[in-house]
Design an enzyme around this catalytic site. Structure first.
Site, PDB file in Angstrom:
ATOM      1  N   ARG A  51       0.814  -1.205   0.000  1.00  0.00           N
ATOM      2  CA  ARG A  51       0.000   0.000   0.000  1.00  0.00           C
ATOM      3  C   ARG A  51       0.863   1.277   0.000  1.00  0.00           C
ATOM      4  O   ARG A  51       0.462   2.294  -0.556  1.00  0.00           O
ATOM      5  CB  ARG A  51      -0.857  -0.024   1.273  1.00  0.00           C
ATOM      6  CG  ARG A  51      -2.059   0.868   1.239  1.00  0.00           C
ATOM      7  CD  ARG A  51      -2.683   0.879   2.618  1.00  0.00           C
ATOM      8  NE  ARG A  51      -3.291  -0.424   2.926  1.00  0.00           N
ATOM      9  CZ  ARG A  51      -4.597  -0.663   2.805  1.00  0.00           C
ATOM     10  NH1 ARG A  51      -5.412   0.288   2.431  1.00  0.00           N
ATOM     11  NH2 ARG A  51      -5.089  -1.836   3.109  1.00  0.00           N
ATOM     12  N   LYS A 148       0.509 -18.857   5.606  1.00  0.00           N
ATOM     13  CA  LYS A 148      -0.322 -19.193   6.747  1.00  0.00           C
ATOM     14  C   LYS A 148      -0.648 -17.924   7.539  1.00  0.00           C
ATOM     15  O   LYS A 148       0.077 -16.950   7.371  1.00  0.00           O
ATOM     16  CB  LYS A 148       0.354 -20.239   7.630  1.00  0.00           C
ATOM     17  CG  LYS A 148       1.558 -19.707   8.423  1.00  0.00           C
ATOM     18  CD  LYS A 148       2.137 -20.776   9.293  1.00  0.00           C
ATOM     19  CE  LYS A 148       1.427 -20.830  10.625  1.00  0.00           C
ATOM     20  NZ  LYS A 148       2.237 -20.351  11.744  1.00  0.00           N
ATOM     21  N   HIS A 178       6.107 -23.786   5.630  1.00  0.00           N
ATOM     22  CA  HIS A 178       7.551 -23.749   5.355  1.00  0.00           C
ATOM     23  C   HIS A 178       8.288 -24.946   5.964  1.00  0.00           C
ATOM     24  O   HIS A 178       9.407 -25.254   5.573  1.00  0.00           O
ATOM     25  CB  HIS A 178       8.171 -22.396   5.758  1.00  0.00           C
ATOM     26  CG  HIS A 178       8.403 -22.228   7.222  1.00  0.00           C
ATOM     27  ND1 HIS A 178       7.411 -21.879   8.097  1.00  0.00           N
ATOM     28  CD2 HIS A 178       9.527 -22.346   7.971  1.00  0.00           C
ATOM     29  CE1 HIS A 178       7.907 -21.788   9.312  1.00  0.00           C
ATOM     30  NE2 HIS A 178       9.201 -22.066   9.270  1.00  0.00           N
ATOM     31  N   LYS A 182      11.903 -27.615   4.675  1.00  0.00           N
ATOM     32  CA  LYS A 182      13.149 -27.836   5.420  1.00  0.00           C
ATOM     33  C   LYS A 182      13.829 -29.100   4.904  1.00  0.00           C
ATOM     34  O   LYS A 182      13.180 -30.112   4.653  1.00  0.00           O
ATOM     35  CB  LYS A 182      12.859 -27.948   6.923  1.00  0.00           C
ATOM     36  CG  LYS A 182      12.460 -26.609   7.548  1.00  0.00           C
ATOM     37  CD  LYS A 182      12.334 -26.714   9.040  1.00  0.00           C
ATOM     38  CE  LYS A 182      11.704 -25.462   9.638  1.00  0.00           C
ATOM     39  NZ  LYS A 182      12.654 -24.399   9.973  1.00  0.00           N
ATOM     40  N   GLU A 216      11.227 -23.660  20.820  1.00  0.00           N
ATOM     41  CA  GLU A 216      11.793 -22.363  20.438  1.00  0.00           C
ATOM     42  C   GLU A 216      12.249 -21.621  21.684  1.00  0.00           C
ATOM     43  O   GLU A 216      11.695 -21.821  22.771  1.00  0.00           O
ATOM     44  CB  GLU A 216      10.735 -21.529  19.718  1.00  0.00           C
ATOM     45  CG  GLU A 216      10.221 -22.150  18.437  1.00  0.00           C
ATOM     46  CD  GLU A 216       9.284 -21.205  17.700  1.00  0.00           C
ATOM     47  OE1 GLU A 216       9.758 -20.473  16.827  1.00  0.00           O
ATOM     48  OE2 GLU A 216       8.090 -21.200  18.018  1.00  0.00           O
ATOM     49  N   ASP A 235      -1.087 -22.108  15.817  1.00  0.00           N
ATOM     50  CA  ASP A 235       0.107 -21.537  15.181  1.00  0.00           C
ATOM     51  C   ASP A 235       1.088 -22.618  14.712  1.00  0.00           C
ATOM     52  O   ASP A 235       1.745 -22.455  13.688  1.00  0.00           O
ATOM     53  CB  ASP A 235       0.806 -20.599  16.185  1.00  0.00           C
ATOM     54  CG  ASP A 235       1.988 -19.872  15.574  1.00  0.00           C
ATOM     55  OD1 ASP A 235       1.806 -19.267  14.498  1.00  0.00           O
ATOM     56  OD2 ASP A 235       3.094 -19.918  16.152  1.00  0.00           O
ATOM     57  N   HIS A 240       2.468 -27.147  11.103  1.00  0.00           N
ATOM     58  CA  HIS A 240       3.828 -27.699  11.048  1.00  0.00           C
ATOM     59  C   HIS A 240       3.940 -29.102  11.670  1.00  0.00           C
ATOM     60  O   HIS A 240       4.469 -30.025  11.056  1.00  0.00           O
ATOM     61  CB  HIS A 240       4.820 -26.772  11.746  1.00  0.00           C
ATOM     62  CG  HIS A 240       4.811 -25.363  11.222  1.00  0.00           C
ATOM     63  ND1 HIS A 240       4.604 -25.059   9.902  1.00  0.00           N
ATOM     64  CD2 HIS A 240       4.983 -24.166  11.846  1.00  0.00           C
ATOM     65  CE1 HIS A 240       4.656 -23.740   9.732  1.00  0.00           C
ATOM     66  NE2 HIS A 240       4.886 -23.185  10.905  1.00  0.00           N
ATOM     67  N   LYS A 331       7.129 -21.851  23.117  1.00  0.00           N
ATOM     68  CA  LYS A 331       8.010 -20.678  23.047  1.00  0.00           C
ATOM     69  C   LYS A 331       8.772 -20.545  24.367  1.00  0.00           C
ATOM     70  O   LYS A 331       8.300 -20.991  25.414  1.00  0.00           O
ATOM     71  CB  LYS A 331       7.168 -19.413  22.848  1.00  0.00           C
ATOM     72  CG  LYS A 331       6.234 -19.486  21.642  1.00  0.00           C
ATOM     73  CD  LYS A 331       6.805 -18.739  20.477  1.00  0.00           C
ATOM     74  CE  LYS A 331       5.882 -18.775  19.296  1.00  0.00           C
ATOM     75  NZ  LYS A 331       6.586 -18.861  18.026  1.00  0.00           N
TER      76      LYS A 331
END
Ligand code: BG6
Length: 484
Positions: A51, A148, A178, A182, A216, A235, A240, A331
């Protein structure tokens, strides 16, 4: 090992959301690396679209900065960067209005492969598809690449599939996960279906259980708005981890072609049992020293969204009846470490007696870091002292096995974007797969919401809440350590 480059045909790639985070971190540096590797043809064109008002030159400057920052070791030199930038342009386009579309159409070349990358929020996917159609940009062999999250639940995923289907055939839609790009994930298929060694043992008779961990160290800082409405289940697990589970559990497809592979994955998702509440553990990270808590990060002091989840799943078919699949992701955990571990059963009878202890073969497939595989085997401890057994790893770390060329392994986005240009959908999710994954996920989320369950706190730098450890202990099993 020498990498083999399969050049792709010239293309026009439009990146909607071309100034966004994903474009800067992954898509543009990935394209540059493919350019340096001579896979991207001279005649290829990349057009950023967003934009904001911006000239071609200002966009090129932004791209150059992104490549310098995120290009990694395999980036080329200044001359290569200049040559790449000559192929880059920018158009100001309003996804929800009519502004800029004519000019964008004017940049497209007849007879060249066209791809439109939707690197924008999901609320704009439908608008973009529609405008590509009404402005005549979408030719019959054009492709759209959809990031996603693909829907928030089954209903929204169905609606999105229906909207895209109004203007594009399934063969034109590339839904990105993604994780499928890998290196080790693809290697999983090579190991299973390229060797005779593993497949005969790959079933409930020989496999005790399977663990899939995607840990993570990062929190949700900066993405709190999105994440708090999603949580780890939406998520990470719905996409995944589900894809990893499919590749581990699926039957051998007849051919390595998109529909044969995706048919088999779909059967796995459809064979998943509902998960009982006591087989789910949800957690949320607490504040630690000067580090904020999850609730601070998402600025929602009463949030009940999980930043960690562990589940025990079952694939109800002949191959896997009775073999649990334990999934775990979160996380702010102890380390960034993702691994699939196939834990084989004990030998049926120990000829060495009880003092030899319990020894199990474990095939560990490491996604990151130190991509590679290790097979734990039991041998005699060298030296005198009787028949003492010890477990040693047969190690196939890619970096060791492939030498300096291991650095040449492309990252997931590079590979996937080139697959789009080649028209290969094997590593992309089909619409029915995504819907089936939501159909399994939705009742679990509705279940804990209906029961009013609150995630358990866990310490930053830990392995998740104690509950998740219990999930395994109750079954007489143990999670593998989360470590790099
Ligand atoms: C994304 C999730 O899809 O994957 C993020 O939205 C997560 O929350 C990321 O951090 C993990 O990807 P990777 O490649 O770093 O393991």
């Amino acid at each position: 090992m020498v990498s083999r480059i399969i050049p792709v045909d010239p293309f026009d790639l439009v990146i909607f959301g071309g100034t966004g985070d994903l474009a800067r971190r992954k898509i543009l540096p990935g394209l540059f690396r493919r350019f340096c590797a001579d896979q991207m043809p001279e005649e290829a064109r990349i057009i950023g679209a967003a934009r904001s008002e911006m000239s071609d030159d200002a966009f090129r400057e932004m791209v150059a900065e992104a490549i310098r920052e995120f290009g990694g070791k395999r980036g080329g030199d200044d001359a290569e960067l200049d040559a790449f930038l000559e192929r880059v342009g920018y158009e100001t386009v309003d996804a929800t209005g009519e502004g800029g579309w004519k000019a964008l159409a004017g940049r497209m070349r007849e007879g060249t492969t066209r791809a439109f990358y939707f690197s924008v929020g999901p609320s704009l996917f439908g608008d973009l598809a529609e405008r590509l159609h009404t402005h005549g940009l979408a030719t019959p062999d054009s492709r759209i690449v959809v990031e996603k999250p693909f829907g928030h639940d089954l209903e929204s995923a169905r609606a999105l599939n229906a909207t895209l289907a109004q203007h594009f055939t399934e063969e034109q839609i590339y839904r990105i996960d993604h994780y499928l790009g890998k290196e080790t994930v693809q290697n999983l298929m090579a190991v299973r279906f390229g060797n005779t060694l593993f497949e005969p043992l790959w079933n409930a008779q020989y496999v005790d259980h399977i663990q899939i961990t995607v840990a993570e160290t990062v929190g949700v800082g900066g993405r709190g708005g999105y994440y708090d409405k999603s949580g780890a289940m939406r998520d990470m697990v719905q996409n995944h981890l589900m894809q990893l589970l499919c590749l581990i559990a699926m039957e051998p497809p007849a051919r390595f072609d998109p529909n044969a592979v995706r048919d088999e994955k779909l059967k796995v998702i459809r064979a998943l049992d509902p998960v009982a509440p006591h087989h789910i553990s949800r957690g949320q990270y607490d504040a630690f020293e000067d580090q904020p808590s999850y609730r601070d990060d998402v600025e929602n002091p009463r949030s009940t969204t999980e930043s960690f989840i562990a589940l025990r799943c079952h694939v109800s078919n002949w191959r896997w009846a009775g073999t649990p699949f334990y999934l775990r992701t979160g996380k702010k955990l102890r380390a960034r470490a993702s691994e699939i571990a196939v834990v084989f059963k004990d030998a049926p009878h120990s000829i060495f007696g009880a003092e030899a202890g319990r020894h199990r073969n474990v095939l560990s497939i490491r996604l990151q870091p130190n991509e590679g595989m290790t097979l734990g085997v039991t041998i005699k401890e060298p030296g005198p002292g009787g028949m003492r057994l010890v477990d040693v790893p047969l190690d196939m770390t890619f970096a060791d096995a492939l030498g300096p060329d291991a650095e040449e392994v492309p990252d997931a986005y590079e590979r996937l974007i080139m697959d789009v240009m080649r028209g290969n959908q094997t590593l992309f999710m089909r619409g029915d797969e995504v819907e089936a994954a939501w159909a399994w996920t939705d009742p679990l989320i509705e279940g804990w919401q209906g029961r009013g369950e609150v995630p358990k706190p866990y310490d930053v730098g830990s392995s998740g809440p104690d509950d998740s450890l219990m999930l395994m202990h109750r079954d007489g099993r143990k999670w593998r350590d989360i470590r790099t």
